[in-house]
Design an enzyme around this catalytic site. Structure first.
Site, PDB file in Angstrom:
ATOM      1  N   THR A 107      52.274  40.758  43.956  1.00  0.00           N
ATOM      2  CA  THR A 107      50.957  40.135  43.902  1.00  0.00           C
ATOM      3  C   THR A 107      51.061  38.654  43.543  1.00  0.00           C
ATOM      4  O   THR A 107      50.415  37.802  44.153  1.00  0.00           O
ATOM      5  CB  THR A 107      50.043  40.869  42.899  1.00  0.00           C
ATOM      6  OG1 THR A 107      49.772  42.184  43.393  1.00  0.00           O
ATOM      7  CG2 THR A 107      48.733  40.120  42.703  1.00  0.00           C
ATOM      8  N   THR A 271      60.288  31.655  30.945  1.00  0.00           N
ATOM      9  CA  THR A 271      61.656  32.124  30.735  1.00  0.00           C
ATOM     10  C   THR A 271      62.021  33.161  31.794  1.00  0.00           C
ATOM     11  O   THR A 271      61.281  34.108  32.045  1.00  0.00           O
ATOM     12  CB  THR A 271      61.817  32.736  29.333  1.00  0.00           C
ATOM     13  OG1 THR A 271      61.480  31.751  28.352  1.00  0.00           O
ATOM     14  CG2 THR A 271      63.242  33.220  29.105  1.00  0.00           C
ATOM     15  N   CYS A 359      45.992  51.284  44.713  1.00  0.00           N
ATOM     16  CA  CYS A 359      44.907  50.386  44.279  1.00  0.00           C
ATOM     17  C   CYS A 359      43.539  50.975  44.622  1.00  0.00           C
ATOM     18  O   CYS A 359      42.626  51.007  43.801  1.00  0.00           O
ATOM     19  CB  CYS A 359      45.063  49.024  44.942  1.00  0.00           C
ATOM     20  SG  CYS A 359      46.603  48.181  44.527  1.00  0.00           S
TER      21      CYS A 359
END
Length: 415
Positions: A107, A271, A359
């Site tokens: 996504t 990070t 979904c």
């Protein structure tokens, strides 16, 4: 054995096609219960982490926990391993290491590709909602597909007007399995680029494809496909969830979604997820290594199951293209069936399948993909998606057949 007394997944269940538990639901619907081991057939929604992938990741979740941006030797080693994972992935998809941008899943990758450009976007009505929700909120065109879920290439040509900057077409649809002609679409876009240059139009034109459903099943070499941007998802190919990437062809300039320390060439600060990148590289290596044989094996199992269902239910509707589709996916509809109830009944009997994408199921909404290919509400609501995977066996499909037949018949009678 009562359904509520099913053993855990670490125990083996014996197949007994005639054993029924006599349970009923709150609305007095009978549940047919078989004593079987759980049969997972929703690999299009999620895949388990391969044991070799997990083993490759573990050192970076424990002893090698260092921040790869630090300057001391243990951190430098971690940085080298992280970049090695990038190189390995680049080699698999035929790209340069500097063209690989790691993201937190597909996504984010899709959003980076679509929101990273300023011009108009052209896409199709059956794309993942991460594509459609971006295009709906900006200047773009959403094209229809035919009854098999394939885009009309002439309509696509007409839709790419002089102000279009990005075309985003999914490589393979995860609900119905239809595979698009990405290579031909890439040739169309290349021709349009030439014409733009001849007419002095400096608007760039890129092709993005979401190939999340394709890894391990289709060719994902970016040079052969001819794509400029490509999304991949580790969680769909036996790697870790929430790890993805965006291939960005050299020379393409995108706007970053996440700003900060400038990691990932300034396109995705934060990070680095070293364990995720290492796991992704291992997952793709395994998927590509076994792809040829796995495609043949899965297609055979899928076709065997489809043949059985067609024989048992002559009025069955097979959704999507049967000529150009993923080898592991079967989406079908039965008139008069309540797909959600059927999925629940199958779940009660240890069989995990879906009505469509995870979904859509989570929202309790009708599949936009099935609606887009022209299915009536009755037919669309009677759909089941079965997706096979690495652990699917001949014995599982054999055990599934009588369960699937009996439950589908029972649910249709109730409806």
């Amino acid at each position: 054995m009562d359904c509520q007394d099913k053993p855990g997944n670490d125990e083996r269940w014996e197949v007994d096609s005639g054993s029924k538990c006599g349970m009923t639901t709150n609305d007095n619907r009978a549940i047919i219960c078989y004593t079987i081991n759980m049969i997972y057939l929703d690999y299009a929604a999620a895949t388990p982490i391969d044991a070799k992938v997990l083993a490759a990741m573990m050192p970076y979740l424990t002893d090698l926990f260092y921040n790869p941006s630090a300057n001391y030797m243990p951190a430098v080693r971690v940085r080298n391993d992280f970049e090695d994972a990038r190189h390995r992935i680049a080699s698999i998809i035929g790209a340069r290491p500097t063209e690989i941008i790691f993201t937190a899943g597909a996504t984010e990758s899709v959003n980076l590709a679509l929101l990273g450009v300023d011009g108009k976007i052209v896409t199709t009505v059956i794309e993942h909602m991460s594509v459609l929700n971006v295009v709906k909120n900006r200047d773009g065109k959403i094209l229809p597909v035919d009854e098999k879920g394939q885009i009309n290439l002439n309509e696509l040509k007409s839709a790419i007007t002089d102000d279009v900057e990005l075309v985003s077409i999914g490589y393979a649809n995860s609900e119905i399995g239809t595979v698009q002609e990405i290579e031909e679409i890439a040739r169309i876009i290349a021709d349009i680029r030439v014409k733009r240059r001849e007419h002095g139009n400096k608007t760039p034109l890129y092709l993005h494809t979401d190939a999340s459903a394709a890894a391990g099943l289709l060719d994902i070499n970016v040079a052969r496909l001819g794509v400029d941007l490509m999304t991949l998802n580790a969680g769909k190919c036996y790697g870790p969830k929430q790890v993805g990437l965006l291939y960005v062809r050299a020379g393409i300039v995108l706007k970053p979604l996440i700003v900060g320390g400038g990691q990932e060439l300034g396109l995705r600060s934060g990070t680095e997820n070293v364990a995720g990148a290492v796991g992704f590289a291992k997952a793709l290596e395994l998927a590509e290594k076994h792809r040829k044989n796995e495609v043949i094996r899965l297609a055979k199992l899928r076709d065997d199951l489809q043949k059985f269902l067609v024989q048992e239910f002559p009025d069955i509707v097979i959704n999507g293209s049967q000529k150009h589709r993923l080898p592991n996916l079967l989406n079908f509809s039965l008139p008069g069936l309540d797909g959600e109830r059927a999925v629940f009944a199958l779940d009660q009997n240890g069989v995990c399948v879906a009505t469509g994408s995870a979904c859509a199921a989570n929202k309790g909404s009708r599949s936009h993909v099935l609606t887009a290919i022209g299915l009536t509400p009755e037919i669309a609501d009677g759909s089941i998606r079965i997706s096979l995977g690495r652990s699917t066996t001949d014995d599982e499909i054999a055990a599934l057949k009588p369960i699937l037949r009996d439950i589908l018949r029972h649910e249709r009678e109730l409806s």
